[in-house]
Motif scaffolding. Structure first.
Motif, PDB file in Angstrom:
ATOM      1  N   ARG A   1       0.846  -1.190   0.000  1.00  0.00           N
ATOM      2  CA  ARG A   1       0.000   0.000   0.000  1.00  0.00           C
ATOM      3  C   ARG A   1       0.890   1.251   0.000  1.00  0.00           C
ATOM      4  O   ARG A   1       1.696   1.442   0.910  1.00  0.00           O
ATOM      5  CB  ARG A   1      -0.970   0.015   1.184  1.00  0.00           C
ATOM      6  N   PRO A   2       0.768   2.087  -1.021  1.00  0.00           N
ATOM      7  CA  PRO A   2       1.515   3.346  -1.017  1.00  0.00           C
ATOM      8  C   PRO A   2       1.112   4.177   0.200  1.00  0.00           C
ATOM      9  O   PRO A   2      -0.045   4.153   0.626  1.00  0.00           O
ATOM     10  CB  PRO A   2       1.081   4.021  -2.319  1.00  0.00           C
ATOM     11  N   ALA A   3       2.070   4.882   0.758  1.00  0.00           N
ATOM     12  CA  ALA A   3       1.783   5.663   1.957  1.00  0.00           C
ATOM     13  C   ALA A   3       2.704   6.872   2.023  1.00  0.00           C
ATOM     14  O   ALA A   3       3.772   6.898   1.410  1.00  0.00           O
ATOM     15  CB  ALA A   3       1.935   4.804   3.209  1.00  0.00           C
TER      16      ALA A   3
ATOM     17  N   PHE B   1      -0.447   8.496   6.250  1.00  0.00           N
ATOM     18  CA  PHE B   1      -1.615   8.521   5.362  1.00  0.00           C
ATOM     19  C   PHE B   1      -1.464   7.394   4.339  1.00  0.00           C
ATOM     20  O   PHE B   1      -0.463   7.335   3.611  1.00  0.00           O
ATOM     21  CB  PHE B   1      -1.709   9.868   4.645  1.00  0.00           C
ATOM     22  N   ASN B   2      -2.431   6.484   4.293  1.00  0.00           N
ATOM     23  CA  ASN B   2      -2.349   5.296   3.447  1.00  0.00           C
ATOM     24  C   ASN B   2      -3.228   5.413   2.207  1.00  0.00           C
ATOM     25  O   ASN B   2      -4.310   6.000   2.256  1.00  0.00           O
ATOM     26  CB  ASN B   2      -2.778   4.052   4.234  1.00  0.00           C
ATOM     27  N   TRP B   3      -2.757   4.833   1.102  1.00  0.00           N
ATOM     28  CA  TRP B   3      -3.567   4.660  -0.095  1.00  0.00           C
ATOM     29  C   TRP B   3      -4.023   3.204  -0.172  1.00  0.00           C
ATOM     30  O   TRP B   3      -3.512   2.343   0.542  1.00  0.00           O
ATOM     31  CB  TRP B   3      -2.774   5.045  -1.334  1.00  0.00           C
ATOM     32  N   ILE B   4      -4.960   2.918  -1.059  1.00  0.00           N
ATOM     33  CA  ILE B   4      -5.550   1.590  -1.144  1.00  0.00           C
ATOM     34  C   ILE B   4      -4.542   0.567  -1.677  1.00  0.00           C
ATOM     35  O   ILE B   4      -3.679   0.888  -2.497  1.00  0.00           O
ATOM     36  CB  ILE B   4      -6.815   1.628  -2.031  1.00  0.00           C
ATOM     37  N   ASN B   5      -4.623  -0.642  -1.170  1.00  0.00           N
ATOM     38  CA  ASN B   5      -3.835  -1.754  -1.690  1.00  0.00           C
ATOM     39  C   ASN B   5      -4.474  -2.202  -2.999  1.00  0.00           C
ATOM     40  O   ASN B   5      -5.585  -2.733  -3.002  1.00  0.00           O
ATOM     41  CB  ASN B   5      -3.833  -2.906  -0.674  1.00  0.00           C
TER      42      ASN B   5
ATOM     43  N   GLN C   1      -7.773  -4.232  -2.783  1.00  0.00           N
ATOM     44  CA  GLN C   1      -8.782  -3.167  -2.660  1.00  0.00           C
ATOM     45  C   GLN C   1      -9.134  -2.893  -1.200  1.00  0.00           C
ATOM     46  O   GLN C   1     -10.274  -2.611  -0.861  1.00  0.00           O
ATOM     47  CB  GLN C   1     -10.029  -3.523  -3.471  1.00  0.00           C
TER      48      GLN C   1
ATOM     49  N   LEU D   1      -8.363  -0.475   2.057  1.00  0.00           N
ATOM     50  CA  LEU D   1      -7.828   0.838   2.406  1.00  0.00           C
ATOM     51  C   LEU D   1      -7.642   0.934   3.913  1.00  0.00           C
ATOM     52  O   LEU D   1      -8.613   0.916   4.675  1.00  0.00           O
ATOM     53  CB  LEU D   1      -8.766   1.949   1.928  1.00  0.00           C
TER      54      LEU D   1
ATOM     55  N   THR E   1      -5.951   6.276   8.544  1.00  0.00           N
ATOM     56  CA  THR E   1      -4.848   7.159   8.932  1.00  0.00           C
ATOM     57  C   THR E   1      -4.362   6.791  10.328  1.00  0.00           C
ATOM     58  O   THR E   1      -5.157   6.530  11.229  1.00  0.00           O
ATOM     59  CB  THR E   1      -5.311   8.624   8.901  1.00  0.00           C
TER      60      THR E   1
ATOM     61  N   GLY F   1     -12.896   0.254   2.017  1.00  0.00           N
ATOM     62  CA  GLY F   1     -12.562  -0.262   0.700  1.00  0.00           C
ATOM     63  C   GLY F   1     -13.373  -1.489   0.351  1.00  0.00           C
ATOM     64  O   GLY F   1     -13.805  -2.234   1.243  1.00  0.00           O
TER      65      GLY F   1
END
Length: 337
Positions: free
Chosen positions: A186-188, A214-218, A222, A224, A227, A260
């Motif tokens: 997961r981008p963060a 702060f995390n973005w969706i895997n 899918q 999420l 924070t 998500g």
């Protein structure tokens, strides 16, 4: 629901429903991309311009029992045990560039290791064989997500402080349907600060380092992750110029719940507190000063996460340090007669 889930027997489906809707849940992987406890003594101190190398050996052992659910790699399981051994290799560059009087620096961290994960009950999996088995064990060695950081560090007397912007880039090693993933995929983005008070005369050191992730969706699952807030601290005493001992700890609190389309365990807010000790020792390898530090943490007051023990061995050394700036020559004023 997926076809494999529909084909389960009524008894297993009912048991899964009871466990998945339980009040005690865990996030995807039950862990954050920010590894708690990695910032200890001297967290706010930025070294002089130059190139540095750091290696951290990390070990964590924890349990997620009591019927609590766990989701990782698309697999939903209960009564999970995790033994993780990993290494973090970090080259660091502190530049001579100054921002508001503080030195700008960059670092790159590459983790690799083996999460040894066992689950007593598998409730859902993209692979039908895992659901039939009802229990699973994975231990896969791989490279984790890449950490890219930029930071600025300042100094004033006994006070040292810094601000860090950390980005997490998935390494493409993530495997859906697998419990053991050192990559969380997961981008963060993590924003943190650190403040250190160091009194060389009395030998006391105090550090605190708060931050928010702060995390973005895997994209593979899918899922999420919410924070997250984290806080690390240390209080140490130098017994000599080379040796220090002290207390360390961290606190974690999830600010928003998970969500998500791939979230099968519902939203939650995790929390954990830890307390431990540290020993630091510096020695010379030829003319190169080598700093070592051992930290040990025991977790308590845990909610919706693994409960366990963490340990670090950190070794760092300068590869090249820029020579200090020459002192400005005093101006000679000649008085006119």
């Amino acid at each position: 629901m997926p076809g494999t889930w529909r084909n389960l027997s009524v008894g297993i489906a009912c048991a899964a429903g009871i466990l998945v809707t339980s009040d005690a849940r865990a996030a995807e992987g039950a862990q954050g991309v920010y590894v708690l406890g990695n910032r200890g003594p001297l967290a706010g101190v930025t070294p002089p311009p130059g190139f540095y190398f750091e290696n951290e050996t990390y070990y964590y052992s924890g349990n997620l029992g009591g019927g609590r659910t766990f989701q990782s790699g698309g697999v939903v399981a209960a009564n999970v045990k995790l033994d993780l051994s990993a290494n973090f290799i970090t080259p660091i560059w502190v530049t001579p560039v100054e921002i508001f009087g503080g030195n700008l620096g960059f670092s790159l961290t590459i983790p690799f290791g083996t999460p040894n994960v066992s689950a007593a009950t598998v409730l859902f999996s993209p692979r039908i064989d895992r659901i039939i088995a009802g229990r699973e064990h994975d231990a896969v060695f791989n490279v984790g997500d890449i950490y890219l950081a930029s930071f600025v560090g300042w100094h004033s007397g006994n006070f040292h402080w810094s601000g860090t912007l950390l980005g997490v880039v998935p390494s493409a090693s993530y495997e859906t349907g697998q419990l053991s993933n050192i990559s969380l995929n997961r981008p963060a983005l993590d924003l943190s600060g650190a403040l250190t008070y160091l009194d060389p005369a009395l030998g006391y050191e105090l550090s605190v380092a708060p931050g928010v992730t702060f995390n973005w969706i895997n994209p593979a699952t899918q899922y999420l992750t919410g924070t997250e807030f984290h806080l690390e601290w240390s209080a140490s005493k130098y017994l000599s110029k080379e040796l220090s001992i002290g207390l360390v700890g961290y606190y974690y609190n999830q600010l928003t719940g998970d969500s998500g389309p791939g979230d099968r365990i519902g939203p939650f807010k995790g929390r954990v507190t830890s307390l431990g000790g540290q020993v630091g020792y510096t020695f010379k390898l030829g003319e190169i000063p080598v700093s070592t530090n051992v930290r040990f943490f025991r977790e308590f007051d845990v909610r919706n996460r693994f409960t366990g023990t963490a340990a670090y061995l950190t070794i760092s050394a300068p590869l090249w340090v820029a020579p200090p700036k020459p002192a400005a020559e005093p101006k000679v004023v000649v008085a006119k007669s």
